[in-house]
Design a protein around this motif. Sequence first.
Motif, PDB file in Angstrom:
ATOM      1  N   VAL A  67       0.822  -1.213   0.000  1.00 34.20           N
ATOM      2  CA  VAL A  67       0.000   0.000   0.000  1.00 34.20           C
ATOM      3  C   VAL A  67       0.853   1.258   0.000  1.00 34.20           C
ATOM      4  O   VAL A  67       0.345   2.356  -0.257  1.00 34.20           O
ATOM      5  N   ARG A  68       2.137   1.126   0.254  1.00 33.00           N
ATOM      6  CA  ARG A  68       3.036   2.286   0.149  1.00 33.00           C
ATOM      7  C   ARG A  68       3.267   2.702  -1.307  1.00 33.00           C
ATOM      8  O   ARG A  68       3.755   3.796  -1.564  1.00 33.00           O
ATOM      9  N   ASP A  69       2.928   1.831  -2.236  1.00 29.09           N
ATOM     10  CA  ASP A  69       3.188   2.061  -3.663  1.00 29.09           C
ATOM     11  C   ASP A  69       1.871   2.419  -4.355  1.00 29.09           C
ATOM     12  O   ASP A  69       1.073   1.560  -4.702  1.00 29.09           O
ATOM     13  N   HIS A  85     -10.074  -2.365   3.113  1.00 25.33           N
ATOM     14  CA  HIS A  85      -8.686  -2.027   3.452  1.00 25.33           C
ATOM     15  C   HIS A  85      -8.343  -2.614   4.819  1.00 25.33           C
ATOM     16  O   HIS A  85      -8.753  -2.105   5.857  1.00 25.33           O
ATOM     17  N   ALA A  86      -7.597  -3.729   4.803  1.00 26.34           N
ATOM     18  CA  ALA A  86      -7.214  -4.403   6.045  1.00 26.34           C
ATOM     19  C   ALA A  86      -5.709  -4.387   6.272  1.00 26.34           C
ATOM     20  O   ALA A  86      -5.241  -4.878   7.300  1.00 26.34           O
ATOM     21  N   ALA A  87      -4.939  -3.848   5.335  1.00 25.71           N
ATOM     22  CA  ALA A  87      -3.480  -3.850   5.463  1.00 25.71           C
ATOM     23  C   ALA A  87      -3.039  -2.852   6.531  1.00 25.71           C
ATOM     24  O   ALA A  87      -3.485  -1.701   6.539  1.00 25.71           O
ATOM     25  N   ALA A  88      -2.164  -3.286   7.416  1.00 26.93           N
ATOM     26  CA  ALA A  88      -1.627  -2.401   8.458  1.00 26.93           C
ATOM     27  C   ALA A  88      -0.486  -3.098   9.182  1.00 26.93           C
ATOM     28  O   ALA A  88      -0.428  -4.329   9.232  1.00 26.93           O
ATOM     29  N   ILE A 103       4.086   4.809  10.244  1.00 28.92           N
ATOM     30  CA  ILE A 103       3.517   5.983   9.582  1.00 28.92           C
ATOM     31  C   ILE A 103       3.447   5.748   8.072  1.00 28.92           C
ATOM     32  O   ILE A 103       2.435   6.048   7.424  1.00 28.92           O
ATOM     33  N   ASN A 104       4.511   5.190   7.507  1.00 29.40           N
ATOM     34  CA  ASN A 104       4.545   4.964   6.060  1.00 29.40           C
ATOM     35  C   ASN A 104       3.444   4.004   5.601  1.00 29.40           C
ATOM     36  O   ASN A 104       2.851   4.187   4.536  1.00 29.40           O
ATOM     37  N   THR A 105       3.183   2.960   6.396  1.00 31.51           N
ATOM     38  CA  THR A 105       2.169   1.980   6.014  1.00 31.51           C
ATOM     39  C   THR A 105       0.773   2.400   6.440  1.00 31.51           C
ATOM     40  O   THR A 105      -0.166   2.428   5.631  1.00 31.51           O
ATOM     41  N   ASN A 106       0.609   2.749   7.713  1.00 29.70           N
ATOM     42  CA  ASN A 106      -0.736   2.965   8.252  1.00 29.70           C
ATOM     43  C   ASN A 106      -1.332   4.315   7.887  1.00 29.70           C
ATOM     44  O   ASN A 106      -2.556   4.447   7.781  1.00 29.70           O
ATOM     45  N   VAL A 107      -0.489   5.330   7.707  1.00 29.25           N
ATOM     46  CA  VAL A 107      -0.989   6.664   7.382  1.00 29.25           C
ATOM     47  C   VAL A 107      -0.828   6.956   5.889  1.00 29.25           C
ATOM     48  O   VAL A 107      -1.811   7.161   5.170  1.00 29.25           O
ATOM     49  N   TYR A 140       0.969   3.219  17.368  1.00 23.05           N
ATOM     50  CA  TYR A 140       0.081   2.419  16.526  1.00 23.05           C
ATOM     51  C   TYR A 140      -1.318   3.005  16.527  1.00 23.05           C
ATOM     52  O   TYR A 140      -1.927   3.214  15.468  1.00 23.05           O
ATOM     53  N   GLY A 141      -1.870   3.288  17.712  1.00 24.20           N
ATOM     54  CA  GLY A 141      -3.201   3.864  17.789  1.00 24.20           C
ATOM     55  C   GLY A 141      -3.276   5.214  17.095  1.00 24.20           C
ATOM     56  O   GLY A 141      -4.274   5.524  16.431  1.00 24.20           O
ATOM     57  N   ALA A 142      -2.223   6.011  17.227  1.00 24.50           N
ATOM     58  CA  ALA A 142      -2.212   7.332  16.592  1.00 24.50           C
ATOM     59  C   ALA A 142      -2.223   7.203  15.070  1.00 24.50           C
ATOM     60  O   ALA A 142      -2.902   7.973  14.381  1.00 24.50           O
ATOM     61  N   THR A 143      -1.482   6.235  14.531  1.00 23.90           N
ATOM     62  CA  THR A 143      -1.475   6.073  13.073  1.00 23.90           C
ATOM     63  C   THR A 143      -2.834   5.593  12.578  1.00 23.90           C
ATOM     64  O   THR A 143      -3.292   5.996  11.508  1.00 23.90           O
ATOM     65  N   LYS A 144      -3.498   4.744  13.348  1.00 22.93           N
ATOM     66  CA  LYS A 144      -4.818   4.269  12.922  1.00 22.93           C
ATOM     67  C   LYS A 144      -5.868   5.375  13.049  1.00 22.93           C
ATOM     68  O   LYS A 144      -6.811   5.438  12.248  1.00 22.93           O
ATOM     69  N   LEU A 145      -5.717   6.263  14.028  1.00 24.32           N
ATOM     70  CA  LEU A 145      -6.611   7.410  14.110  1.00 24.32           C
ATOM     71  C   LEU A 145      -6.432   8.298  12.878  1.00 24.32           C
ATOM     72  O   LEU A 145      -7.418   8.761  12.282  1.00 24.32           O
ATOM     73  N   CYS A 146      -5.190   8.532  12.487  1.00 28.40           N
ATOM     74  CA  CYS A 146      -4.929   9.308  11.269  1.00 28.40           C
ATOM     75  C   CYS A 146      -5.557   8.625  10.059  1.00 28.40           C
ATOM     76  O   CYS A 146      -6.178   9.277   9.203  1.00 28.40           O
ATOM     77  N   SER A 147      -5.402   7.314   9.974  1.00 28.08           N
ATOM     78  CA  SER A 147      -5.991   6.559   8.876  1.00 28.08           C
ATOM     79  C   SER A 147      -7.510   6.733   8.857  1.00 28.08           C
ATOM     80  O   SER A 147      -8.114   6.982   7.801  1.00 28.08           O
TER      81      SER A 147
END
Length: 338
Positions: A67-69, A85-88, A103-107, A140-147
């Motif tokens: 998902v980074r690409d 979207h389940a990738a994380a 951050i690169n993957t989840n956000v 982790y929680g912060a990146t998922k909140l951003c997502s």
Amino acid sequence: MFNSDSRLLITGGTGSFGRAFVARLLHNFPEIKRVVVFSRDELKQWEMQQQFPAHEYPQLRFFLGDVRDRDRLRRALERIDTVVHAAALKQVPAAEYNPIEFINTNVLGAENVVQACLDTDVKRVVALSTDKAAAPINLYGATKLCSDKLFIAANNIRGTRDLRFSVVRYGNVMGSRGSVIPFFLERSKSGVLPITDPSMTRFNISLQEGVEMVFWSLENALGGELFVPKIPSYRISDVAEAIGPNCEKPIVGVRPGEKIHEEMITSSDSFSTIDLGPYFAILPSDGSVQCLYESAGLQVKPVEHGFAYNSGTNPNFLGVDQLRHLIREHVDNSFHPV
């Protein structure tokens, strides 16, 4: 929901959720035209291909990518109409040690999914979240909140497209990799079950319930909702008692980034949260989605102001016997307490 013209892609499709979701999808909708498993691990894709051989499931495709690409995502999404979207990256300690990778993957990966869906013919998107995204205290929680925010806000820029973005947020999946129940089942062989804090609680949902929630969201979401299921909680000490009543249970302390109790709806969210029966929905605070519900003739029941959905104050708790039954049903049918 799906027919012979439907085409679905799931990111992170070789994970625990992805396998269960694909199995249910192919069973319930064998006529579906195409199902694309998008993930970055070729070994897991090969293993999943053994579970779903091509001669039995010709509609199933495996697409290597990250998902980074964004370019790779766009290619994978050609002629796709539905995305889950389940990738994380998910491990809390790993996030604290490798923050930019999460951050690169989840956000940024979530933003890539959003943009790739806007660039193609996708019509429905449901992204998976976590209770750790509510009032997060770890990265982790912060990146998922951003997502979550990225997917909800994507509805603001869809223009005239027939495209809806929504999010589902739920608690610990019973038996998922890295969760407490498989950990305790393994450690019970040593006779010692380390407990972080005897008062610690967590929400509990089965993998099947999580899958059903995503199907429900795909069928019912108007776009912009963050759905939360009504599920029970358990005490970590009760899980230890259910699995190893004769084991030693030393208290080892809370790990970095852990809460004593998890939240899925904070009191600040209550002003824009509605009760849909089996689920709550946190709506955008501008009232736009609530107007959509009302104009569609759907019943909207706001929760009380100040309402919070917390694993420690949840009125529905699982007892030791219930936990043993659920472990046999969802994790290990040969389980016996030790």
